[in-house]
Design an enzyme around this catalytic site. Structure first.
Site, PDB file in Angstrom:
ATOM      1  N   ARG A   1       0.983  -1.279   0.256  1.00  0.00           N
ATOM      2  CA  ARG A   1      -0.125   0.046   0.032  1.00  0.00           C
ATOM      3  C   ARG A   1       0.905   1.155  -0.090  1.00  0.00           C
ATOM      4  NH1 ARG A   1      -3.120  -3.850  -0.390  1.00  0.00           N
ATOM      5  NH2 ARG A   1      -4.957  -4.432   1.130  1.00  0.00           N
TER       6      ARG A   1
ATOM      7  N   GLU B   1     -13.476 -15.225   8.449  1.00  0.00           N
ATOM      8  CA  GLU B   1     -13.425 -14.692   7.232  1.00  0.00           C
ATOM      9  C   GLU B   1     -12.997 -15.713   6.114  1.00  0.00           C
ATOM     10  OE1 GLU B   1     -10.447 -11.541   6.867  1.00  0.00           O
ATOM     11  OE2 GLU B   1     -10.949 -11.167   4.892  1.00  0.00           O
TER      12      GLU B   1
ATOM     13  N   LYS C   1     -17.131 -12.963   8.200  1.00  0.00           N
ATOM     14  CA  LYS C   1     -16.832 -11.872   7.161  1.00  0.00           C
ATOM     15  C   LYS C   1     -16.552 -12.380   5.757  1.00  0.00           C
ATOM     16  CE  LYS C   1     -12.923  -8.456   6.596  1.00  0.00           C
ATOM     17  NZ  LYS C   1     -12.010  -7.606   7.208  1.00  0.00           N
TER      18      LYS C   1
ATOM     19  N   SER D   1     -14.171  -5.715   1.545  1.00  0.00           N
ATOM     20  CA  SER D   1     -14.349  -5.105   0.193  1.00  0.00           C
ATOM     21  C   SER D   1     -13.392  -5.838  -0.940  1.00  0.00           C
ATOM     22  CB  SER D   1     -13.845  -3.802   0.577  1.00  0.00           C
ATOM     23  OG  SER D   1     -12.556  -3.532   0.801  1.00  0.00           O
ATOM     24  N   GLY D   2     -12.578  -6.650  -0.384  1.00  0.00           N
ATOM     25  CA  GLY D   2     -11.880  -7.492  -1.815  1.00  0.00           C
ATOM     26  C   GLY D   2     -11.131  -6.543  -2.783  1.00  0.00           C
ATOM     27  N   GLY D   3     -11.315  -7.112  -3.801  1.00  0.00           N
ATOM     28  CA  GLY D   3     -10.586  -6.300  -4.989  1.00  0.00           C
ATOM     29  C   GLY D   3     -11.292  -5.407  -5.431  1.00  0.00           C
TER      30      GLY D   3
ATOM     31  N   ARG E   1      -9.528  -1.795   2.136  1.00  0.00           N
ATOM     32  CA  ARG E   1      -9.409  -1.004   1.196  1.00  0.00           C
ATOM     33  C   ARG E   1     -10.292   0.072   0.789  1.00  0.00           C
ATOM     34  NH1 ARG E   1      -7.006  -5.625  -2.353  1.00  0.00           N
ATOM     35  NH2 ARG E   1      -8.484  -6.709  -0.664  1.00  0.00           N
TER      36      ARG E   1
HETATM   37  C1  5MM Z   1      -6.270  -5.357   5.960  1.00  0.00           C
HETATM   38  O1  5MM Z   1      -5.947  -6.218   5.245  1.00  0.00           O
HETATM   39  C2  5MM Z   1      -6.038  -7.657   5.966  1.00  0.00           C
HETATM   40  C3  5MM Z   1      -4.745  -8.362   6.251  1.00  0.00           C
HETATM   41  O2  5MM Z   1      -4.498  -8.869   5.172  1.00  0.00           O
HETATM   42  P1  5MM Z   1      -2.884  -9.663   4.837  1.00  0.00           P
HETATM   43  O3  5MM Z   1      -2.873 -10.888   5.722  1.00  0.00           O
HETATM   44  O4  5MM Z   1      -2.873 -10.152   3.285  1.00  0.00           O
HETATM   45  O5  5MM Z   1      -1.844  -8.684   5.282  1.00  0.00           O
HETATM   46  C4  5MM Z   1      -6.975  -8.279   5.318  1.00  0.00           C
HETATM   47  O6  5MM Z   1      -7.458  -9.567   6.109  1.00  0.00           O
HETATM   48  C5  5MM Z   1      -8.493  -7.699   5.517  1.00  0.00           C
HETATM   49  O7  5MM Z   1      -9.062  -7.426   6.566  1.00  0.00           O
HETATM   50  C6  5MM Z   1      -9.659  -8.332   4.555  1.00  0.00           C
HETATM   51  O8  5MM Z   1      -9.013  -8.634   3.364  1.00  0.00           O
HETATM   52  C7  5MM Z   1     -10.557  -6.974   4.288  1.00  0.00           C
HETATM   53  O9  5MM Z   1      -9.821  -6.100   3.685  1.00  0.00           O
HETATM   54  P2  5MM Z   1     -10.445  -5.571   2.551  1.00  0.00           P
HETATM   55  O10 5MM Z   1      -9.272  -4.277   1.785  1.00  0.00           O
HETATM   56  O11 5MM Z   1     -10.500  -6.577   1.450  1.00  0.00           O
HETATM   57  O12 5MM Z   1     -11.606  -4.831   2.418  1.00  0.00           O
END
Ligand code: 5MM
Length: 336
Positions: free
Chosen positions: A33, A177, A219, A261-263, A296
């Protein structure tokens, strides 16, 4: 394990107007990021950025809890206060990511399995003593040629169940999740089928492992077309398919569903959340709260405004509070 205590925390996390900020990017993820805005991922920069988010005035009106990475739980703000105490002072519940990330699933090319069970109970007991009240474990399922395998779905579900019961035993509400990635050119129907199969297996294992379902939050992903699909479904179809899938798979005593929110682009994730809640209100028979746990979706625009420059602090906070309000409106199905 006090059953009522767990379900009270879970219910508080999905209170009206509110949802969760996922700020638990592991160091490799936050580095990605920061790379996008050309900022070095040092411990201080990570602290400054997260302090900017957490200290934004008024976020407690929209954010019930924040998922932290272990480093952040023990970091102090610029005026010496623990960041977890800063959150508690705003009545925001601190949570913690406890998995050790998704690793290659040996023998199954293209698939991932989440690690982190070793020493988990002791780690979680320490996190509880240090102020955390909920936890998170993310499993990742990929759609592709001949995948996901049933072995990948089953083992990830068993690990989610072992994590969830261990979390409840240590007093932390587990956020379960299972994320079906949107990478690829698959149709919305493939996402629906894989999500359906995965959620069925997850709840099968949660029940087998005696997890108290009224003391968890789920989640999941929304039901979406793949990112590279030539014919992506619109928000109304996303909402229809998502609620249909959930009605078929998620027991009624789960208090809340908090989407990732995913990709998706941040605006797409907000529009889809709004469409899902509008449809749920129209149908009127959804037993669970339909909220958010966005990483994100909540942070992208703020990260860009901040750009690693302390002169942009207030502009970035203004962006963040606006984004929190927008996602909260979508969580209520009231986005205008
Ligand atoms: C914020 O990112 C979380 C940790 O990800 P990594 O283990 O890859 O570093 C991730 O689990 C996040 O909580 C979920 O994917 C939801 O984040 P998004 O961006 O998809 O809403």
């Amino acid at each position: 394990m006090d059953k009522d205590k767990l379900s009270n925390i879970a219910t508080k996390l999905v209170a009206q107007n509110k949802g969760i900020l996922a700020a638990d990017e592991s160091n490799p993820t936050i580095k990605n990021r920061f790379d996008s805005i050309d900022v070095e991922s040092t411990e201080n920069n990570r602290r400054d950025y997260r302090e900017l988010l957490f200290s934004t005035d008024g976020i407690e009106n929209y954010i019930s809890g924040i998922i932290l990475y272990e480093e952040t739980l023990y970091q102090k703000s610029s005026n010496g206060q623990l960041l977890s105490e800063l959150l508690q002072s705003k009545d925001i519940i601190p949570g913690i990511k406890v998995d050790k990330s998704a690793k290659d699933f040996i023998g199954f090319p293209g698939e991932k399995i989440t690690e982190g069970l070793d020493g988990l109970y002791d780690r979680m007991t320490n996190y509880y003593n240090d102020g955390a009240r909920f936890s998170k474990w993310r499993a990742v399922i990929t759609i592709g040629e001949q995948i996901p395998s049933s072995q990948c779905i089953e083992l990830n579900a068993i690990l989610l169940a072992r994590y969830a019961i261990t979390s409840q035993e240590s007093g932390l509400v587990p956020i379960v999740e299972p994320e079906i990635l949107m990478d690829g050119d698959h149709s919305i129907n493939s996402c629906y089928e894989v999500t359906n199969k995965t959620l069925n297996e997850v709840f099968n294992q949660l029940e087998k492992h005696k997890v108290n379902l009224s003391g968890i939050l789920l989640k999941p992903n929304m039901i979406l077309s793949g990112k590279e699909s030539p014919d992506r479904a619109d928000k109304n179809e996303v909402a229809e398919m998502t609620l249909k899938c959930f009605k078929e798979t998620i027991p009624e005593n789960v208090p809340g569903i908090i989407f990732l929110s995913g990709g998706q682009s941040d605006l797409e994730s907000i529009d889809n959340l709004d469409a899902i809640n509008k449809l749920a209100a129209q149908k009127g028979d959804m037993p669970w709260e339909l909220s958010f746990s966005y990483g994100r979706g909540l942070q992208s625009s703020t990260l860009n405004k901040w750009n690693g420059n302390s002169d942009n602090y207030l502009i970035a906070q203004k962006e963040f509070i606006n984004r929190c309000k927008m996602v909260s409106d979508a969580r209520n199905g009231k986005l205008s």
